[in-house]
Design a protein around this motif. Structure first.
Motif, PDB file in Angstrom:
ATOM      1  N   GLY A  71      -8.917  -4.535  -1.253  1.00 22.96           N
ATOM      2  CA  GLY A  71      -7.577  -4.080  -1.670  1.00 22.96           C
ATOM      3  C   GLY A  71      -7.502  -2.567  -1.746  1.00 22.96           C
ATOM      4  N   ASP A  72      -6.280  -2.024  -1.538  1.00 20.70           N
ATOM      5  CA  ASP A  72      -6.088  -0.570  -1.550  1.00 20.70           C
ATOM      6  C   ASP A  72      -6.097  -0.033  -2.975  1.00 20.70           C
ATOM      7  OD1 ASP A  72      -5.537  -1.293   1.018  1.00 20.70           O
ATOM      8  OD2 ASP A  72      -3.794   0.006   1.242  1.00 20.70           O
ATOM      9  N   TRP A  73      -5.575  -0.814  -3.919  1.00 15.52           N
ATOM     10  CA  TRP A  73      -5.449  -0.325  -5.296  1.00 15.52           C
ATOM     11  C   TRP A  73      -5.922  -1.347  -6.325  1.00 15.52           C
ATOM     12  CZ3 TRP A  73      -2.427  -3.758  -7.894  1.00 15.52           C
ATOM     13  CH2 TRP A  73      -1.551  -4.532  -7.127  1.00 15.52           C
ATOM     14  N   LEU A 105      -4.676  12.782   6.386  1.00 12.47           N
ATOM     15  CA  LEU A 105      -4.328  12.853   7.810  1.00 12.47           C
ATOM     16  C   LEU A 105      -4.277  11.450   8.421  1.00 12.47           C
ATOM     17  CD1 LEU A 105      -3.878  14.658  10.307  1.00 12.47           C
ATOM     18  CD2 LEU A 105      -6.350  14.741  10.574  1.00 12.47           C
ATOM     19  N   ARG A 106      -3.150  11.093   9.011  1.00 17.87           N
ATOM     20  CA  ARG A 106      -2.978   9.787   9.656  1.00 17.87           C
ATOM     21  C   ARG A 106      -2.604  10.042  11.107  1.00 17.87           C
ATOM     22  NH1 ARG A 106      -5.098   8.578   5.709  1.00 17.87           N
ATOM     23  NH2 ARG A 106      -4.489   7.169   4.032  1.00 17.87           N
ATOM     24  N   LEU A 107      -3.616   9.928  11.977  1.00 18.46           N
ATOM     25  CA  LEU A 107      -3.372  10.282  13.383  1.00 18.46           C
ATOM     26  C   LEU A 107      -2.485   9.264  14.103  1.00 18.46           C
ATOM     27  CD1 LEU A 107      -6.836  11.842  14.208  1.00 18.46           C
ATOM     28  CD2 LEU A 107      -4.658  13.044  13.929  1.00 18.46           C
ATOM     29  N   ILE A 148       6.548  -1.579   6.633  1.00 16.26           N
ATOM     30  CA  ILE A 148       5.546  -2.655   6.590  1.00 16.26           C
ATOM     31  C   ILE A 148       4.283  -2.141   7.278  1.00 16.26           C
ATOM     32  CG2 ILE A 148       4.984  -4.928   7.608  1.00 16.26           C
ATOM     33  CD1 ILE A 148       7.108  -5.307   5.588  1.00 16.26           C
ATOM     34  N   MET A 149       3.125  -2.600   6.835  1.00 15.56           N
ATOM     35  CA  MET A 149       1.924  -2.377   7.642  1.00 15.56           C
ATOM     36  C   MET A 149       1.105  -3.656   7.698  1.00 15.56           C
ATOM     37  SD  MET A 149      -0.324   0.157   5.305  1.00 15.56           S
ATOM     38  CE  MET A 149      -0.615  -0.187   3.595  1.00 15.56           C
ATOM     39  N   LEU A 150       0.481  -3.855   8.847  1.00 14.95           N
ATOM     40  CA  LEU A 150      -0.417  -4.993   9.012  1.00 14.95           C
ATOM     41  C   LEU A 150      -1.823  -4.419   9.107  1.00 14.95           C
ATOM     42  CD1 LEU A 150       1.417  -7.037  11.825  1.00 14.95           C
ATOM     43  CD2 LEU A 150       1.820  -7.071   9.357  1.00 14.95           C
ATOM     44  N   GLY A 179     -10.144   7.253  -1.293  1.00 13.78           N
ATOM     45  CA  GLY A 179      -9.672   8.621  -1.483  1.00 13.78           C
ATOM     46  C   GLY A 179      -8.634   8.698  -2.590  1.00 13.78           C
ATOM     47  N   ASP A 180      -7.725   7.722  -2.617  1.00 11.71           N
ATOM     48  CA  ASP A 180      -6.698   7.707  -3.662  1.00 11.71           C
ATOM     49  C   ASP A 180      -7.345   7.476  -5.029  1.00 11.71           C
ATOM     50  OD1 ASP A 180      -4.948   7.836  -1.503  1.00 11.71           O
ATOM     51  OD2 ASP A 180      -4.696   5.661  -1.437  1.00 11.71           O
ATOM     52  N   GLY A 181      -8.348   6.605  -5.053  1.00  9.62           N
ATOM     53  CA  GLY A 181      -9.066   6.333  -6.308  1.00  9.62           C
ATOM     54  C   GLY A 181      -9.774   7.588  -6.798  1.00  9.62           C
ATOM     55  N   GLY A 222      -0.031  14.416   2.835  1.00  7.64           N
ATOM     56  CA  GLY A 222       0.383  14.745   4.196  1.00  7.64           C
ATOM     57  C   GLY A 222       1.029  13.566   4.907  1.00  7.64           C
ATOM     58  N   ILE A 223       0.882  12.355   4.359  1.00 10.63           N
ATOM     59  CA  ILE A 223       1.547  11.204   4.985  1.00 10.63           C
ATOM     60  C   ILE A 223       3.058  11.429   4.921  1.00 10.63           C
ATOM     61  CG2 ILE A 223       1.962   8.710   4.868  1.00 10.63           C
ATOM     62  CD1 ILE A 223      -0.863   8.412   3.664  1.00 10.63           C
ATOM     63  N   THR A 224       3.543  11.834   3.750  1.00 11.41           N
ATOM     64  CA  THR A 224       4.983  12.075   3.587  1.00 11.41           C
ATOM     65  C   THR A 224       5.452  13.179   4.539  1.00 11.41           C
ATOM     66  OG1 THR A 224       4.683  11.462   1.288  1.00 11.41           O
ATOM     67  CG2 THR A 224       6.780  12.493   1.841  1.00 11.41           C
ATOM     68  N   GLY A 260       0.846  -1.190   0.000  1.00 12.33           N
ATOM     69  CA  GLY A 260       0.000   0.000   0.000  1.00 12.33           C
ATOM     70  C   GLY A 260       0.875   1.231   0.000  1.00 12.33           C
ATOM     71  N   GLY A 261       0.230   2.350  -0.076  1.00 11.56           N
ATOM     72  CA  GLY A 261       0.929   3.633  -0.146  1.00 11.56           C
ATOM     73  C   GLY A 261       0.031   4.544  -0.957  1.00 11.56           C
ATOM     74  N   ALA A 262      -0.425   5.620  -0.320  1.00 16.18           N
ATOM     75  CA  ALA A 262      -1.418   6.475  -0.966  1.00 16.18           C
ATOM     76  C   ALA A 262      -0.939   6.956  -2.338  1.00 16.18           C
ATOM     77  CB  ALA A 262      -1.711   7.668  -0.063  1.00 16.18           C
ATOM     78  N   GLU A 263       0.347   7.331  -2.418  1.00 19.36           N
ATOM     79  CA  GLU A 263       0.840   7.922  -3.670  1.00 19.36           C
ATOM     80  C   GLU A 263       0.988   6.866  -4.759  1.00 19.36           C
ATOM     81  OE1 GLU A 263       2.394   7.971  -0.774  1.00 19.36           O
ATOM     82  OE2 GLU A 263       2.073  10.005  -0.004  1.00 19.36           O
ATOM     83  N   SER A 264       1.477   5.668  -4.398  1.00 19.74           N
ATOM     84  CA  SER A 264       1.595   4.647  -5.445  1.00 19.74           C
ATOM     85  C   SER A 264       0.203   4.149  -5.856  1.00 19.74           C
ATOM     86  CB  SER A 264       2.544   3.508  -5.036  1.00 19.74           C
ATOM     87  OG  SER A 264       2.236   2.992  -3.776  1.00 19.74           O
ATOM     88  N   ASN A 265      -0.748   4.142  -4.914  1.00 18.40           N
ATOM     89  CA  ASN A 265      -2.125   3.797  -5.303  1.00 18.40           C
ATOM     90  C   ASN A 265      -2.605   4.775  -6.385  1.00 18.40           C
ATOM     91  OD1 ASN A 265      -2.087   1.980  -3.154  1.00 18.40           O
ATOM     92  ND2 ASN A 265      -3.331   3.253  -1.800  1.00 18.40           N
ATOM     93  N   LEU A 266      -2.344   6.047  -6.138  1.00 14.00           N
ATOM     94  CA  LEU A 266      -2.774   7.080  -7.100  1.00 14.00           C
ATOM     95  C   LEU A 266      -2.097   6.883  -8.459  1.00 14.00           C
ATOM     96  CD1 LEU A 266      -3.923  10.393  -7.100  1.00 14.00           C
ATOM     97  CD2 LEU A 266      -1.503  10.559  -7.622  1.00 14.00           C
ATOM     98  N   TYR A 292      -1.669  -1.347  11.597  1.00 15.76           N
ATOM     99  CA  TYR A 292      -0.521  -1.250  12.504  1.00 15.76           C
ATOM    100  C   TYR A 292       0.700  -1.011  11.653  1.00 15.76           C
ATOM    101  CZ  TYR A 292      -4.090  -3.104  15.470  1.00 15.76           C
ATOM    102  OH  TYR A 292      -5.279  -3.240  16.131  1.00 15.76           O
ATOM    103  N   TYR A 293       1.387   0.111  11.898  1.00 16.73           N
ATOM    104  CA  TYR A 293       2.541   0.490  11.080  1.00 16.73           C
ATOM    105  C   TYR A 293       3.856   0.001  11.681  1.00 16.73           C
ATOM    106  CZ  TYR A 293      -0.413   4.046   8.730  1.00 16.73           C
ATOM    107  OH  TYR A 293      -1.365   4.711   8.011  1.00 16.73           O
ATOM    108  N   TYR A 294       4.746  -0.455  10.834  1.00 16.59           N
ATOM    109  CA  TYR A 294       6.127  -0.787  11.211  1.00 16.59           C
ATOM    110  C   TYR A 294       6.984  -0.030  10.201  1.00 16.59           C
ATOM    111  CZ  TYR A 294       3.720  -4.324  13.859  1.00 16.59           C
ATOM    112  OH  TYR A 294       2.876  -4.949  14.721  1.00 16.59           O
ATOM    113  N   ARG A 295       7.037   1.284  10.364  1.00 16.82           N
ATOM    114  CA  ARG A 295       7.637   2.131   9.324  1.00 16.82           C
ATOM    115  C   ARG A 295       8.564   3.206   9.891  1.00 16.82           C
ATOM    116  NH1 ARG A 295       2.243   5.231   7.170  1.00 16.82           N
ATOM    117  NH2 ARG A 295       3.650   5.739   5.447  1.00 16.82           N
ATOM    118  N   LYS A 296       8.719   3.219  11.227  1.00 18.74           N
ATOM    119  CA  LYS A 296       9.589   4.241  11.816  1.00 18.74           C
ATOM    120  C   LYS A 296      11.017   4.025  11.309  1.00 18.74           C
ATOM    121  CE  LYS A 296      10.119   6.299  16.428  1.00 18.74           C
ATOM    122  NZ  LYS A 296      11.077   7.228  15.931  1.00 18.74           N
TER     123      LYS A 296
END
Ligand code: KDG
Length: 314
Positions: free
Chosen positions: A291-293, A166-168, A89-91, A255-257, A133-135, A33-39, A102-106
Motif C-alpha cells: 500500500g502507498d499509505w 519526478l514522474r517521467l 485514476i491509476m492502475l 518517500g512520502d513516509g 513536482g507532480i502537481t 494514492g497521491g503523494a501529498e495525501s499520503n504525506l 498506468y495513469y488515467y488523469r489527463k
C-alpha cells in the motif's frame, strides 16, 4: 493553526488482486494514492495537525478519498468536488517483481486547479506548506497555483517544503528540470531522492551534486544517498545510515513516509538531524507492508519501534 498544509492530486488506485496482470481477467482491489495525501495521512498518524486540499470529481472515487482522509484525521475543509471533470485514476500491477503504474488523469478535476482555488487565509496560518513536482507537471494552471502559494508563503513567513517527486510518465526530464530547479531554489526544505538529484543536476558525481545542493538557499534533505539519508545545508553535511529492514514488501510511498516523518519532527520543534532520523524510521516502516499509505506508522508504533513503549499482544 495547522502544522502542515499540503495540496495536490489524489487518485483512485486499482490493482489486480491475484498474480495476474491488468487485462488478464480476475478482480481488482481498490484504494487511492497521491503523494501529498499520503504525506498528510502520515503526519496525522504521527500526531501532527495536517490539512490537504485539491480538486476531485463529484464521483464515488472522489467521495471515497475524502471520506478516508477525514477518517484519518486530515483536515479536508478546503478540498472540493466538481462536476467539471472526474477524479483521476491509476492502475498498478506488479509482474515478476516489477511494478508499473498506468495513469488515467489527463484533464482530471485536479489538473484544473487554479490560483483562485487557494484560500490564502487558510494557507498562511500553517507552520509549513508542502507541495510536490507532480502537481507542477499536471497543467500550466497547477504550476501557476504552486507559484501563487510560494509567493503567499514568502509574504507571510510560512516555511515551504518541496519534494520534486519526478514522474517521467507525466513530463520529460527536459521539461521538468527548469521547473523543479526553480522550485528547489524557492523552498526551505528540499526533499529529493538521490536518483532525482542525478537527473536534475545531470551528473553522477556525488561531489558535484553536493556542491549544487550547497548553493540552494534552503536545506536539502536527500533520501537514499548511497545507503544513508543526508542533510546538506551550505557547509553543513550530516548523514544517517538507513534503518535495518527485515523484508522489503512494497517501496511505493516510502518517500512520502520519509517526508511525513521529517516534517513531523520539524513541526514538533526537533532539530533537522532528529527529524531526519524519524523520517528514516517512518520511510522504512512503509516499505515493510503493501500500500502507498496504509502502512504509515502511528506515533505509538514509532515509540514501540524505538523501544520506548511496550507492545501488548493480548
Ligand atoms: O508517492 C507515491 C505516489 O506515487 C502515489 O501515491 C501516486 O501521487 C502519485 C503519483 O502521481 O504517482
Amino acid at each position: 493553526t495547522l502544522d502542515v498544509i499540503t495540496f495536490g492530486e489524489s487518485m483512485g488506485l486499482f490493482y489486480p488482486e491475484g498474480p495476474r496482470g491488468i487485462g488478464q481477467g480476475g478482480s481488482m482491489a481498490q484504494s487511492f494514492g497521491g503523494a501529498e495525501s499520503n504525506l498528510a495521512i502520515g503526519l496525522a498518524r504521527l500526531g501532527c495537525t495536517a490539512g490537504w486540499f485539491g480538486r476531485l470529481g463529484r464521483d464515488p472515487v472522489g467521495s471515497g478519498i475524502l471520506k478516508t482522509l477525514r477518517g484519518e484525521g486530515v483536515d479536508v475543509s478546503r478540498a472540493t468536488q466538481t462536476d467539471e471533470a472526474p477524479t483521476g485514476i491509476m492502475l498498478r500491477q506488479t509482474v515478476r517483481g516489477q511494478s508499473s503504474v498506468y495513469y488515467y488523469r489527463k484533464d482530471s478535476a485536479a489538473s484544473r486547479m487554479t490560483p483562485a482555488h487557494v484560500d490564502s487565509e487558510y494557507i498562511t496560518q500553517a507552520k509549513i506548506v508542502h507541495f510536490t513536482g507532480i502537481t507542477a507537471a499536471l497543467s500550466g494552471s497547477c504550476l501557476d497555483t504552486i507559484r501563487h502559494v510560494v509567493s503567499l508563503c514568502k509574504e507571510h513567513g510560512v516555511r515551504i517544503s518541496f519534494d520534486p517527486n519526478l514522474r517521467l510518465k507525466l513530463w520529460s526530464i527536459e521539461e521538468a528540470r527548469p521547473v523543479l530547479l526553480e522550485l528547489a531554489a524557492s523552498c526551505d526544505y528540499f526533499l529529493p531522492g538521490y536518483d532525482e538529484c542525478k537527473l536534475l543536476f545531470e551528473t553522477e558525481d556525488e561531489g558535484v551534486i553536493t556542491e549544487q545542493l550547497r548553493k540552494l538557499p534552503g536545506m536539502s534533505i536527500i533520501k537514499s544517498f548511497n545507503g544513508s539519508n543526508v542533510i546538506v545545508h551550505k557547509e553543513h553535511k550530516y548523514s544517517l545510515p538507513f534503518e535495518k529492514v527485515d523484508q522489503v514488501v512494497d517501496t511505493v510511498g516510502a518517500g512520502d513516509g520519509f517526508c511525513a516523518g521529517f516534517l513531523a519532527g520539524i513541526s514538533k520543534g526537533w532539530s533537522p538531524e532528529e527529524a531526519l532520523s524519524l523520517g528514516g524510521l517512518t520511510g522504512s516502516m512503509v516499505i515493510q507492508a503493501p500500500g502507498d499509505w496504509e502502512a504509515l506508522p502511528t506515533w505509538d508504533e514509532v515509540l514501540q519501534r524505538r523501544g520506548q513503549a511496550a507492545h501488548v499482544e493480548r
